[in-house]
Design a protein around this motif. Structure first.
Motif, PDB file in Angstrom:
ATOM      1  N   GLU A 120       0.813  -1.220   0.000  1.00  0.00           N
ATOM      2  CA  GLU A 120       0.000   0.000   0.000  1.00  0.00           C
ATOM      3  C   GLU A 120       0.848   1.271   0.000  1.00  0.00           C
ATOM      4  N   ASN A 121       1.988   1.244   0.698  1.00  0.00           N
ATOM      5  CA  ASN A 121       2.796   2.451   0.886  1.00  0.00           C
ATOM      6  C   ASN A 121       3.916   2.624  -0.131  1.00  0.00           C
ATOM      7  N   ASN A 122       3.972   1.768  -1.134  1.00  0.00           N
ATOM      8  CA  ASN A 122       5.041   1.825  -2.127  1.00  0.00           C
ATOM      9  C   ASN A 122       4.478   1.586  -3.520  1.00  0.00           C
ATOM     10  N   VAL A 123       5.342   1.685  -4.521  1.00  0.00           N
ATOM     11  CA  VAL A 123       4.938   1.384  -5.899  1.00  0.00           C
ATOM     12  C   VAL A 123       5.060  -0.129  -6.063  1.00  0.00           C
ATOM     13  N   ALA A 124       3.936  -0.774  -6.311  1.00  0.00           N
ATOM     14  CA  ALA A 124       3.926  -2.232  -6.420  1.00  0.00           C
ATOM     15  C   ALA A 124       3.071  -2.649  -7.611  1.00  0.00           C
ATOM     16  N   TYR A 125       3.662  -3.465  -8.473  1.00  0.00           N
ATOM     17  CA  TYR A 125       2.951  -3.968  -9.650  1.00  0.00           C
ATOM     18  C   TYR A 125       3.078  -5.486  -9.708  1.00  0.00           C
ATOM     19  N   ALA A 126       2.047  -6.113 -10.282  1.00  0.00           N
ATOM     20  CA  ALA A 126       2.038  -7.560 -10.450  1.00  0.00           C
ATOM     21  C   ALA A 126       1.810  -7.893 -11.917  1.00  0.00           C
ATOM     22  N   ALA A 127       2.440  -8.972 -12.361  1.00  0.00           N
ATOM     23  CA  ALA A 127       2.148  -9.570 -13.665  1.00  0.00           C
ATOM     24  C   ALA A 127       1.249 -10.747 -13.365  1.00  0.00           C
ATOM     25  N   GLU A 128       0.102 -10.788 -14.030  1.00  0.00           N
ATOM     26  CA  GLU A 128      -0.832 -11.871 -13.738  1.00  0.00           C
ATOM     27  C   GLU A 128      -1.363 -12.491 -15.009  1.00  0.00           C
ATOM     28  N   ASN A 129      -1.782 -13.735 -14.886  1.00  0.00           N
ATOM     29  CA  ASN A 129      -2.452 -14.421 -15.977  1.00  0.00           C
ATOM     30  C   ASN A 129      -3.814 -13.769 -16.131  1.00  0.00           C
ATOM     31  N   SER A 130      -4.109 -13.267 -17.316  1.00  0.00           N
ATOM     32  CA  SER A 130      -5.349 -12.509 -17.517  1.00  0.00           C
ATOM     33  C   SER A 130      -6.602 -13.377 -17.399  1.00  0.00           C
ATOM     34  N   GLU A 131      -6.468 -14.677 -17.569  1.00  0.00           N
ATOM     35  CA  GLU A 131      -7.634 -15.558 -17.447  1.00  0.00           C
ATOM     36  C   GLU A 131      -7.835 -16.039 -16.019  1.00  0.00           C
ATOM     37  N   THR A 132      -6.760 -16.529 -15.399  1.00  0.00           N
ATOM     38  CA  THR A 132      -6.889 -17.114 -14.064  1.00  0.00           C
ATOM     39  C   THR A 132      -6.626 -16.107 -12.941  1.00  0.00           C
ATOM     40  N   GLU A 133      -6.022 -14.958 -13.285  1.00  0.00           N
ATOM     41  CA  GLU A 133      -5.623 -13.920 -12.330  1.00  0.00           C
ATOM     42  C   GLU A 133      -4.532 -14.389 -11.355  1.00  0.00           C
ATOM     43  N   GLU A 134      -3.846 -15.479 -11.705  1.00  0.00           N
ATOM     44  CA  GLU A 134      -2.711 -15.955 -10.908  1.00  0.00           C
ATOM     45  C   GLU A 134      -1.561 -14.968 -11.072  1.00  0.00           C
ATOM     46  N   ILE A 135      -0.950 -14.565  -9.952  1.00  0.00           N
ATOM     47  CA  ILE A 135       0.197 -13.659 -10.007  1.00  0.00           C
ATOM     48  C   ILE A 135       1.430 -14.470 -10.387  1.00  0.00           C
ATOM     49  N   LEU A 136       2.101 -14.036 -11.462  1.00  0.00           N
ATOM     50  CA  LEU A 136       3.259 -14.738 -12.002  1.00  0.00           C
ATOM     51  C   LEU A 136       4.565 -14.068 -11.604  1.00  0.00           C
ATOM     52  N   GLY A 137       4.501 -12.800 -11.212  1.00  0.00           N
ATOM     53  CA  GLY A 137       5.676 -12.036 -10.811  1.00  0.00           C
ATOM     54  C   GLY A 137       5.232 -10.681 -10.287  1.00  0.00           C
ATOM     55  N   PHE A 138       6.162  -9.965  -9.691  1.00  0.00           N
ATOM     56  CA  PHE A 138       5.823  -8.655  -9.126  1.00  0.00           C
ATOM     57  C   PHE A 138       7.095  -7.862  -8.871  1.00  0.00           C
ATOM     58  N   TYR A 139       6.910  -6.579  -8.587  1.00  0.00           N
ATOM     59  CA  TYR A 139       8.001  -5.752  -8.082  1.00  0.00           C
ATOM     60  C   TYR A 139       7.458  -4.751  -7.075  1.00  0.00           C
ATOM     61  N   ILE A 140       8.344  -4.298  -6.195  1.00  0.00           N
ATOM     62  CA  ILE A 140       8.017  -3.267  -5.223  1.00  0.00           C
ATOM     63  C   ILE A 140       9.174  -2.277  -5.193  1.00  0.00           C
ATOM     64  N   ILE A 141       8.847  -0.994  -5.384  1.00  0.00           N
ATOM     65  CA  ILE A 141       9.834   0.083  -5.281  1.00  0.00           C
ATOM     66  C   ILE A 141       9.518   0.895  -4.037  1.00  0.00           C
ATOM     67  N   GLU A 142      10.517   1.054  -3.175  1.00  0.00           N
ATOM     68  CA  GLU A 142      10.380   1.903  -1.997  1.00  0.00           C
ATOM     69  C   GLU A 142      11.053   3.236  -2.290  1.00  0.00           C
ATOM     70  N   ARG A 143      10.436   4.302  -1.821  1.00  0.00           N
ATOM     71  CA  ARG A 143      11.024   5.631  -2.003  1.00  0.00           C
ATOM     72  C   ARG A 143      11.383   6.195  -0.635  1.00  0.00           C
ATOM     73  N   SER A 144      12.621   6.642  -0.548  1.00  0.00           N
ATOM     74  CA  SER A 144      13.094   7.299   0.664  1.00  0.00           C
ATOM     75  C   SER A 144      13.741   8.605   0.233  1.00  0.00           C
ATOM     76  N   GLY A 145      13.037   9.711   0.429  1.00  0.00           N
ATOM     77  CA  GLY A 145      13.544  10.992  -0.042  1.00  0.00           C
ATOM     78  C   GLY A 145      13.676  10.976  -1.547  1.00  0.00           C
ATOM     79  N   GLU A 146      14.893  11.210  -2.027  1.00  0.00           N
ATOM     80  CA  GLU A 146      15.158  11.216  -3.467  1.00  0.00           C
ATOM     81  C   GLU A 146      15.565   9.846  -4.003  1.00  0.00           C
ATOM     82  N   GLU A 147      15.730   8.860  -3.113  1.00  0.00           N
ATOM     83  CA  GLU A 147      16.171   7.539  -3.560  1.00  0.00           C
ATOM     84  C   GLU A 147      14.981   6.633  -3.842  1.00  0.00           C
TER      85      GLU A 147
END
Length: 161
Positions: free
Chosen positions: A52-79
């Motif tokens: 909820e507090n970060n940039v998070a995306y998932a790759a999912e199977n469009s038919e089954t909605e199974e999550i196949l992969g994901f990423y999460i980016i945390e932001r701290s100031g300018e980093e």
């Protein structure tokens, strides 16, 4: 790259358990020793609030909605730190990891990042090097009195002025 059966979408807090499972499966794939796996058990506690507090995306199977992969980016100031990018072992080598990575770069750049910092296990360095990232240090996490060392990489993002 992705076909019509796979789509990227913003992850939600309801995805936390399934995302945690994908993270764990991807770590098991690295064939780490028992001590390293126990360390990762502590680190891979991906909570709804982390999503909820970060940039998070998932790759999912469009038919089954199974999550196949994901990423999460945390932001701290300018980093901007790509803390997680995981793909289910059944889908490694299909382009999902590359697509997630490129999307993470795009999201970071849109948010104003000039560089994307990446936290990764040494066994994943080749993937990030192929994506153009360069090592810039190490990141140590203390877990149960032991230090787990991760590689810190960075990728300069092109910003249009």
């Amino acid at each position: 790259m992705l076909d019509d059966e796979v789509r990227l979408r913003q992850a939600t807090t309801e995805d936390a358990e399934e995302i945690r499972d994908v993270a764990w499966q991807s770590m098991e794939y690295l064939e780490l020793d028992a001590d390293e796996m126990n360390e990762f058990r502590e680190i891979l506690d991906i909570s709804p609030s982390l999503i909820e507090n970060n940039v998070a995306y998932a790759a999912e199977n469009s038919e089954t909605e199974e999550i196949l992969g994901f990423y999460i980016i945390e932001r701290s100031g300018e980093e901007f730190l790509l803390r997680y990018l995981c793909v289910s072992p059944d889908y490694m080598g299909t382009g999902i990891g590359e697509t997630l990575f490129l999307n993470a770069c795009e999201m970071a750049e849109e948010a104003g990042a000039e560089k994307l910092h990446i936290l990764c296990h040494k066994n994943n360095m080749e993937f990030y090097a192929e994506m153009g990232a360069e090592q810039c240090g190490e990141y140590t996490v203390e877990i149960n009195g032991r230090n787990a060392v991760f590689q810190k990489l960075q990728l300069k993002l092109c910003s249009e002025d």
